[in-house]
Scaffold this active site. Structure first.
Site, PDB file in Angstrom:
ATOM      1  N   SER A 103       0.981  -1.050   0.292  1.00 43.50           N
ATOM      2  CA  SER A 103       0.249  -0.100  -0.032  1.00 43.50           C
ATOM      3  C   SER A 103       0.555   1.125   0.407  1.00 43.50           C
ATOM      4  O   SER A 103       1.857   1.206  -0.743  1.00 43.50           O
ATOM      5  CB  SER A 103      -1.132   0.100   1.467  1.00 43.50           C
ATOM      6  OG  SER A 103      -2.274   0.958   1.152  1.00 43.50           O
ATOM      7  N   ASP A 208      -9.415  -5.878  -4.564  1.00 39.62           N
ATOM      8  CA  ASP A 208      -8.966  -5.391  -3.867  1.00 39.62           C
ATOM      9  C   ASP A 208      -9.949  -3.613  -3.634  1.00 39.62           C
ATOM     10  O   ASP A 208     -10.353  -3.559  -5.061  1.00 39.62           O
ATOM     11  CB  ASP A 208      -7.699  -4.767  -4.134  1.00 39.62           C
ATOM     12  CG  ASP A 208      -6.625  -3.999  -3.794  1.00 39.62           C
ATOM     13  OD1 ASP A 208      -7.609  -2.883  -2.402  1.00 39.62           O
ATOM     14  OD2 ASP A 208      -5.372  -3.237  -3.750  1.00 39.62           O
ATOM     15  N   HIS A 236      -7.549  -6.378  -0.229  1.00 40.26           N
ATOM     16  CA  HIS A 236      -6.201  -5.332  -0.351  1.00 40.26           C
ATOM     17  C   HIS A 236      -4.843  -5.974   0.896  1.00 40.26           C
ATOM     18  O   HIS A 236      -3.823  -5.385   0.211  1.00 40.26           O
ATOM     19  CB  HIS A 236      -6.228  -4.055   0.382  1.00 40.26           C
ATOM     20  CG  HIS A 236      -5.447  -2.609  -0.019  1.00 40.26           C
ATOM     21  ND1 HIS A 236      -4.963  -2.367  -1.275  1.00 40.26           N
ATOM     22  CD2 HIS A 236      -4.807  -1.961   1.603  1.00 40.26           C
ATOM     23  CE1 HIS A 236      -3.581  -1.467  -0.489  1.00 40.26           C
ATOM     24  NE2 HIS A 236      -4.301  -0.801   0.547  1.00 40.26           N
TER      25      HIS A 236
END
Length: 255
Positions: A103, A208, A236
């Protein structure tokens, strides 16, 4: 092998990190927004091959146990994290190391690999993006209010930060990252991708909800020779949900 926890001064800040394993291949784990080694990488610290790798998970400044300072989001916060991350590994006497970035940590890892090519051995990113679109801003605003988060995701962060710091920092992050959409066509680090020369592995969860798949495809397209793995059921946090699969793919790539 036990997991050691310590702090070291880097760029005027006391950065917290965890370290485990005694392998010759050093690997730095870079967490996501509000994340830390403890909250974001339990299965990696616990189960990655300790004979092959020395694994370091860090808390970026203002996150986890790297407080003070409080977290802020100046326009160059990703570059600042990239410099901190690389300087941390240098301070720990690792001459060359690989980066595993999730991320926001994936964005930081992309920047570090582009800017410090002589130090980075291999690169793995997942749930990362090199730009921010108006659609992304809409998604970010959907997570602005932490009271709407699921209990499972919220609880470890509330325990770590207390409710106020957690809520305030999340809002500040949404504002900070959304700013990219307003200038330079949403670019965060697109221009740096062609500078990444190390072997690169991009993993993306097809489900995601936070980072649409075109982001992963864009990164893959602009890093020469990179590999892209799509995980059909991955969301995610695919490295937590499918930790065994994830660890296996990553270890095979790093070998």
């Amino acid at each position: 092998t036990s997991i050691m926890s310590a702090k070291i001064q880097v760029n005027g800040v006391h950065l917290h990190y965890q370290q485990t394993g005694e392998g010759s291949h050093a690997v730095l784990l870079l967490p996501g927004m509000l994340g830390s080694g403890q909250t974001d990488f339990g299965p990696q610290l616990k189960s990655m091959n300790k004979q092959l790798f020395t694994i370091v998970a860090w808390d970026p400044r203002g996150y986890g146990k790297s407080i003070p300072p409080s977290r802020d989001f100046p326009p160059d916060f990703f570059e600042r994290d990239a410099k901190d991350a690389v300087d941390l590994m240098q301070a720990l006497k690792f001459k060359k190391f690989s980066l595993l970035g999730w991320s926001d940590g994936g964005i930081t890892a992309l920047i570090a690999a582009a800017k410090y090519p002589n130090l980075i051995h291999k690169l793995v990113v997942w749930g990362a993006n090199a730009s921010v679109t108006q659609e992304d801003v809409r998604i970010y605003n959907g997570i602005r209010d932490v009271s709407k988060w699921s209990e499972k995701v919220k609880k470890p962060l509330e325990e770590m930060y207390g409710h106020d710091y957690f809520a305030k920092t999340c809002e500040a992050w949404v504002d900070g990252i959304s700013r990219f959409a307003d200038y330079s066509n949403g670019n965060i680090c697109q221009q740096l991708l062609p500078d990444i020369k190390c072997p690169t592995f991009i993993i993306h969860g097809e489900k995601d909800p936070l980072v649409p798949q075109p982001h992963a495809e864009y990164i893959h397209k602009h890093i020469k020779g990179s590999r892209l793995l799509l995980m059909p059921e991955g969301k995610h946090n695919l490295h937590l949900r499918f930790a065994e699969d994830f660890n296996r793919h990553v270890e095979d790539f790093l070998r």
